[in-house]
Design a protein around this motif. Structure first.
Motif, PDB file in Angstrom:
ATOM      1  N   LYS A  37      36.320  54.074  69.387  1.00  0.00           N
ATOM      2  CA  LYS A  37      35.147  53.839  70.222  1.00  0.00           C
ATOM      3  C   LYS A  37      35.268  54.592  71.538  1.00  0.00           C
ATOM      4  N   LEU A  38      34.117  55.033  72.040  1.00  0.00           N
ATOM      5  CA  LEU A  38      34.013  55.652  73.350  1.00  0.00           C
ATOM      6  C   LEU A  38      33.388  54.622  74.283  1.00  0.00           C
ATOM      7  N   SER A  39      33.940  54.462  75.471  1.00  0.00           N
ATOM      8  CA  SER A  39      33.408  53.444  76.371  1.00  0.00           C
ATOM      9  C   SER A  39      33.535  53.879  77.823  1.00  0.00           C
ATOM     10  N   THR A  40      32.734  53.229  78.659  1.00  0.00           N
ATOM     11  CA  THR A  40      32.790  53.447  80.093  1.00  0.00           C
ATOM     12  C   THR A  40      32.729  52.089  80.784  1.00  0.00           C
ATOM     13  N   GLN A  41      33.057  52.059  82.059  1.00  0.00           N
ATOM     14  CA  GLN A  41      32.999  50.834  82.832  1.00  0.00           C
ATOM     15  C   GLN A  41      31.751  50.849  83.712  1.00  0.00           C
ATOM     16  N   THR A  42      30.995  49.757  83.688  1.00  0.00           N
ATOM     17  CA  THR A  42      29.813  49.650  84.540  1.00  0.00           C
ATOM     18  C   THR A  42      30.241  49.328  85.971  1.00  0.00           C
ATOM     19  N   ALA A  43      29.268  49.359  86.876  1.00  0.00           N
ATOM     20  CA  ALA A  43      29.564  49.038  88.278  1.00  0.00           C
ATOM     21  C   ALA A  43      30.081  47.615  88.436  1.00  0.00           C
ATOM     22  N   GLU A  44      29.710  46.733  87.484  1.00  0.00           N
ATOM     23  CA  GLU A  44      30.171  45.342  87.537  1.00  0.00           C
ATOM     24  C   GLU A  44      31.533  45.161  86.889  1.00  0.00           C
ATOM     25  N   GLY A  45      32.115  46.262  86.397  1.00  0.00           N
ATOM     26  CA  GLY A  45      33.425  46.177  85.772  1.00  0.00           C
ATOM     27  C   GLY A  45      33.402  45.812  84.305  1.00  0.00           C
ATOM     28  N   LYS A  46      32.226  45.797  83.695  1.00  0.00           N
ATOM     29  CA  LYS A  46      32.111  45.470  82.276  1.00  0.00           C
ATOM     30  C   LYS A  46      32.193  46.739  81.431  1.00  0.00           C
ATOM     31  N   GLU A  47      32.681  46.567  80.223  1.00  0.00           N
ATOM     32  CA  GLU A  47      32.765  47.700  79.302  1.00  0.00           C
ATOM     33  C   GLU A  47      31.405  47.974  78.679  1.00  0.00           C
ATOM     34  N   GLN A  48      31.010  49.252  78.650  1.00  0.00           N
ATOM     35  CA  GLN A  48      29.802  49.686  77.953  1.00  0.00           C
ATOM     36  C   GLN A  48      30.225  50.668  76.872  1.00  0.00           C
ATOM     37  N   ILE A  49      30.018  50.294  75.606  1.00  0.00           N
ATOM     38  CA  ILE A  49      30.379  51.179  74.502  1.00  0.00           C
ATOM     39  C   ILE A  49      29.333  52.276  74.374  1.00  0.00           C
ATOM     40  N   LEU A  50      29.792  53.527  74.382  1.00  0.00           N
ATOM     41  CA  LEU A  50      28.904  54.682  74.318  1.00  0.00           C
ATOM     42  C   LEU A  50      28.682  55.173  72.899  1.00  0.00           C
ATOM     43  N   GLY A  51      29.558  54.787  71.988  1.00  0.00           N
ATOM     44  CA  GLY A  51      29.415  55.236  70.612  1.00  0.00           C
ATOM     45  C   GLY A  51      30.721  55.134  69.856  1.00  0.00           C
ATOM     46  N   LEU A  52      30.655  55.479  68.573  1.00  0.00           N
ATOM     47  CA  LEU A  52      31.830  55.489  67.714  1.00  0.00           C
ATOM     48  C   LEU A  52      32.105  56.913  67.265  1.00  0.00           C
ATOM     49  N   VAL A  53      33.368  57.202  66.985  1.00  0.00           N
ATOM     50  CA  VAL A  53      33.736  58.498  66.430  1.00  0.00           C
ATOM     51  C   VAL A  53      34.441  58.278  65.100  1.00  0.00           C
ATOM     52  N   TYR A  54      34.221  59.211  64.192  1.00  0.00           N
ATOM     53  CA  TYR A  54      34.664  59.103  62.810  1.00  0.00           C
ATOM     54  C   TYR A  54      35.487  60.342  62.435  1.00  0.00           C
ATOM     55  N   PRO A  55      36.072  60.344  61.223  1.00  0.00           N
ATOM     56  CA  PRO A  55      36.800  61.532  60.772  1.00  0.00           C
ATOM     57  C   PRO A  55      35.968  62.802  60.882  1.00  0.00           C
ATOM     58  N   SER A  56      36.566  63.837  61.406  1.00  0.00           N
ATOM     59  CA  SER A  56      36.023  65.179  61.687  1.00  0.00           C
ATOM     60  C   SER A  56      35.392  65.279  63.055  1.00  0.00           C
ATOM     61  N   ASP A  57      35.242  64.172  63.785  1.00  0.00           N
ATOM     62  CA  ASP A  57      34.708  64.221  65.151  1.00  0.00           C
ATOM     63  C   ASP A  57      35.783  64.711  66.122  1.00  0.00           C
ATOM     64  N   PHE A  58      35.334  65.169  67.273  1.00  0.00           N
ATOM     65  CA  PHE A  58      36.216  65.751  68.281  1.00  0.00           C
ATOM     66  C   PHE A  58      36.247  64.857  69.510  1.00  0.00           C
ATOM     67  N   LEU A  59      37.422  64.684  70.087  1.00  0.00           N
ATOM     68  CA  LEU A  59      37.621  63.829  71.256  1.00  0.00           C
ATOM     69  C   LEU A  59      38.081  64.636  72.455  1.00  0.00           C
ATOM     70  N   GLY A  60      37.661  64.220  73.638  1.00  0.00           N
ATOM     71  CA  GLY A  60      38.143  64.856  74.859  1.00  0.00           C
ATOM     72  C   GLY A  60      37.150  65.835  75.442  1.00  0.00           C
ATOM     73  N   ARG A  61      37.542  66.438  76.548  1.00  0.00           N
ATOM     74  CA  ARG A  61      36.663  67.335  77.286  1.00  0.00           C
ATOM     75  C   ARG A  61      37.324  68.688  77.483  1.00  0.00           C
ATOM     76  N   PRO A  62      37.091  69.640  76.559  1.00  0.00           N
ATOM     77  CA  PRO A  62      37.599  70.994  76.785  1.00  0.00           C
ATOM     78  C   PRO A  62      36.976  71.589  78.044  1.00  0.00           C
ATOM     79  N   PHE A  63      37.726  72.407  78.754  1.00  0.00           N
ATOM     80  CA  PHE A  63      37.262  73.108  79.954  1.00  0.00           C
ATOM     81  C   PHE A  63      36.882  72.146  81.076  1.00  0.00           C
ATOM     82  N   GLY A  64      37.268  70.893  80.985  1.00  0.00           N
ATOM     83  CA  GLY A  64      36.959  69.919  82.026  1.00  0.00           C
ATOM     84  C   GLY A  64      38.221  69.427  82.699  1.00  0.00           C
ATOM     85  N   GLN A  65      38.073  68.925  83.902  1.00  0.00           N
ATOM     86  CA  GLN A  65      39.225  68.470  84.666  1.00  0.00           C
ATOM     87  C   GLN A  65      39.512  66.981  84.473  1.00  0.00           C
ATOM     88  N   THR A  66      38.479  66.194  84.181  1.00  0.00           N
ATOM     89  CA  THR A  66      38.661  64.758  84.006  1.00  0.00           C
ATOM     90  C   THR A  66      38.044  64.298  82.690  1.00  0.00           C
TER      91      THR A  66
END
Length: 236
Positions: free
Chosen positions: A69-98
């Motif tokens: 699962k991909l997730s982020t934290q809201t301003a209230e500190g709660k987890e917000q799930i952004l989506g799911l990743v499956y076999p053949s999907d790519f994770l991370g941020r190429p060419f990015g610093q964070t």
């Protein structure tokens, strides 16, 4: 428990089960050999955090097996799930610093890991991989938009139907009579967490879909999509 270091092998690209669907699908054998030289296989356990939102982007990875699962934290500190990743999907941020989101394994998973700087350099030297990355980025944007619609605007019936259709598309096996069999990698509680529902609501919706003939439930970890047209209608 001490984690075993990821192992480098000499032929894992040749034996990779998702090679024809992953970002490296368009590379020739020589390029695959070079990519193999900078990658490592790693097994992760359900519940293990792989990437942390806001941290330095050190790693990128291909998903070989499992669901994360991909997730982020809201301003209230709660987890917000952004989506799911499956076999053949790519994770991370190429060419990015964070890293723009957190990544946690929902099931035991198998990933192919690259140091981001090594991967960035390889991508710059191999335009076909850069093109594939652009395609994947645009596809990820489309999936994120659909996911936010699912969580923000759909009712419980629409959420469960949409989720089953997505799982069928990504993980299902079609039978001779046209049904789609899904070996669910998630428990009912995990489905509820992902969809922002209670486990009772998820169970109630699945029972209703079964009663109406849209699905069968041979076991708690298996769903058979009998009538995808009916599911699509319920998904809105």
């Amino acid at each position: 428990m001490n984690e075993m270091p990821p192992l480098r092998t000499t032929n894992f690209c040749d034996a990779c089960s998702i090679r024809n669907r992953a970002i490296c699908a368009d590379l020739d054998n020589d390029e695959i050999g070079l990519l193999n030289g900078i990658g490592r296989r790693r097994r992760v356990s359900a519940g293990e955090q792989i990437l942390w939102e806001g941290d330095e982007a050190i790693l990128v990875a291909n998903v070989i097996e499992g669901v994360l699962k991909l997730s982020t934290q809201t301003a209230e500190g709660k987890e917000q799930i952004l989506g799911l990743v499956y076999p053949s999907d790519f994770l991370g941020r190429p060419f990015g610093q964070t890293t723009p989101y957190g990544v946690e394994a929902l099931t035991d998973a198998h990933i192919c890991v690259f140091e981001r700087k090594d991967f960035d350099r390889f991508a710059r030297e191999h335009p076909r991989l850069e093109h594939k990355l652009l395609e994947r980025t645009l596809g990820e944007l489309d999936r994120t938009r659909r996911w936010m619609l699912l969580l923000g605007r759909m009712n419980a019936e629409e959420k469960v139907a949409s989720f089953l259709l997505e799982m069928g598309e990504r993980l299902g096996t079609k039978t001779a009579d046209g049904a789609i069999v899904i070996a669910l990698p998630l428990s009912r509680q995990q489905m509820a967490d992902v969809l922002g529902l209670t486990i009772e609501t998820v169970s109630r919706q699945l029972t209703r879909l079964k009663k109406d003939g849209a699905i069968e439930l041979p076991s708690r970890r298996e769903v058979v999509l009998i009538d995808t047209g009916a599911l699509e209608a319920r998904a809105g």
